[in-house]
Enzyme design. Structure first.
Site, mmCIF file in Angstrom:
data_model
loop_
_atom_site.group_PDB
_atom_site.id
_atom_site.type_symbol
_atom_site.label_atom_id
_atom_site.label_comp_id
_atom_site.label_asym_id
_atom_site.label_seq_id
_atom_site.Cartn_x
_atom_site.Cartn_y
_atom_site.Cartn_z
ATOM 1 C CB THR A 25 -1.109 -0.008 1.224
ATOM 2 O OG1 THR A 25 -1.859 -1.257 1.110
ATOM 3 C CG2 THR A 25 -1.867 1.090 1.171
ATOM 4 C CB THR A 54 0.131 -4.097 6.107
ATOM 5 O OG1 THR A 54 -1.257 -3.984 5.270
ATOM 6 C CG2 THR A 54 0.759 -2.710 6.163
ATOM 7 C CG ASP A 55 -3.004 -7.648 3.271
ATOM 8 O OD1 ASP A 55 -3.318 -6.795 4.003
ATOM 9 O OD2 ASP A 55 -3.920 -7.843 2.147
ATOM 10 C CB SER A 93 2.084 -7.983 1.031
ATOM 11 O OG SER A 93 0.907 -7.757 1.780
#
Length: 333
Positions: free
Chosen positions: A12, A86-87, A53
């Site tokens: 992101t 972040t995932d 990600s």
């Protein structure tokens, strides 16, 4: 303060509007240009890849691992920042931490808001990560996010969209960032690092199976038949399932599959309390309890053990040691 190398992988923090949603497409230099630099810090950028990600593969993560080791081979580098989606950030950070042998910090960061948005958190997170990489030593791989510093081990994404996205639900906060300073509150326990693994042509398949009310062994058995060499069973409570799943775990272990036992509960350790399909029976059947590590990081520990050796007995030993931060991993592995 130091020479920091930023390894850009997408996420992101590097995302722009694509007409129907956001996706990573900015390079590392563009991401760096959004943030002020801490005083005395110089930055070099490595554009490794640019993906959302959830699309990361083991091959991506092993490439990142080797790139970090190559960058740290230069004694003039004072630290590394990895910008990451972040995932799956918690998985990549933990993989690097399991193999991190250098006192210099590798600091992961990212954002919950796309680049260029008025309420974007990327610039602040990047500044904090650079500050952390330049001012910490001997803490392993870290995550700097929303003014907080987390140890890679045990830290998970706890908020889907809120800015303060990461925490270790079973441990106290590692550190804080504010007013141009990094304050470390505790020292994380880490096992001795694993040797750098080879880059396999076909990485071992490691699947995650979640237990629930009315759950049966179908998916676990399907994973074995699909060629999984490792399985993380995510139990209920302190790590519980059913007698039928115990039998399936025993059969999988008998076929050389490395099975780890985690829990779907947010905090607290897997604990051998219950029988009749509980953790007592699952561990007796050969599942390795993962302590406070949850599914994503437990899967990375299994993957690391599989990459370290072909010997099933050694794989189990390495997995146990990798899961126990108080135990050394032997150098001959």
């Amino acid at each position: 303060m130091g020479r920091i190398v930023v390894i850009s992988t997408g996420g992101t923090i590097a995302s722009r509007w694509q007409g129907s949603g956001f996706a990573a497409d900015a390079d590392g230099s563009e991401v760096i240009a959004t943030a002020p630099l801490p005083e005395g810090v110089t930055v070099e950028v490595v554009d490794l890849f640019s993906v959302n990600s959830p699309r990361l593969t083991t091959a991506h993560q092993l490439t990142l691992l080797r790139t970090v080791h190559e960058v740290l081979a230069d004694p003039g580098v004072d630290g590394i920042v990895v910008t990451h989606g972040t995932d799956t950030l918690e998985e990549s950070a933990f993989l690097l931490d399991l193999h991190h042998h250098d006192p210099r910090s590798v600091v992961f960061t990212g954002s919950q808001r796309p680049m260029g948005t008025a309420d974007g958190d990327g610039p602040g997170n990047l500044y904090d990560a650079l500050l952390t990489a330049a001012n910490t030593r001997g803490l392993g791989v870290l995550i700097a996010f929303a003014g907080r510093v987390h140890a890679a081990r045990g830290t998970v994404k706890t908020q889907a969209v809120e800015l303060d996205a990461f925490a270790d639900p079973s441990k106290e906060l590692l550190g804080k960032i504010g007013f141009g300073k990094v304050t470390v509150l505790r020292t994380p326990q880490r096992p001795a690092p694993l040797p750098l693994p080879a880059m396999p042509e076909l990485p071992p398949r490691v699947d995650v199976v979640v237990h629930h009310a009315d759950g049966d062994p179908l998916l676990l058995n399907a994973a074995v038949e699909a060629g999984a060499r490792g399985i993380v069973l995510v139990g209920t409570g302190a790590g519980n399932a059913t007698p039928e799943i115990v039998d399936a775990v025993k059969a999988a272990v008998g076929r050389g599959v490395l099975v780890a036992l985690s829990t779907r509960v947010m905090a607290g350790p897997v604990t051998e309390i219950y029988t009749h399909g509980g953790a007592v029976d699952l561990v007796a059947a050969g599942a390795v309890p993962t302590g406070t590590l949850r599914a994503g990081q437990a899967r990375i520990a299994v993957l690391a053990a599989l990459l370290a050796t072909e010997n099933p007995v050694e794989q189990t030993r390495i997995l146990r040691l990798a899961l126990n931060a108080a135990s050394p991993i032997l150098a001959e592995v």
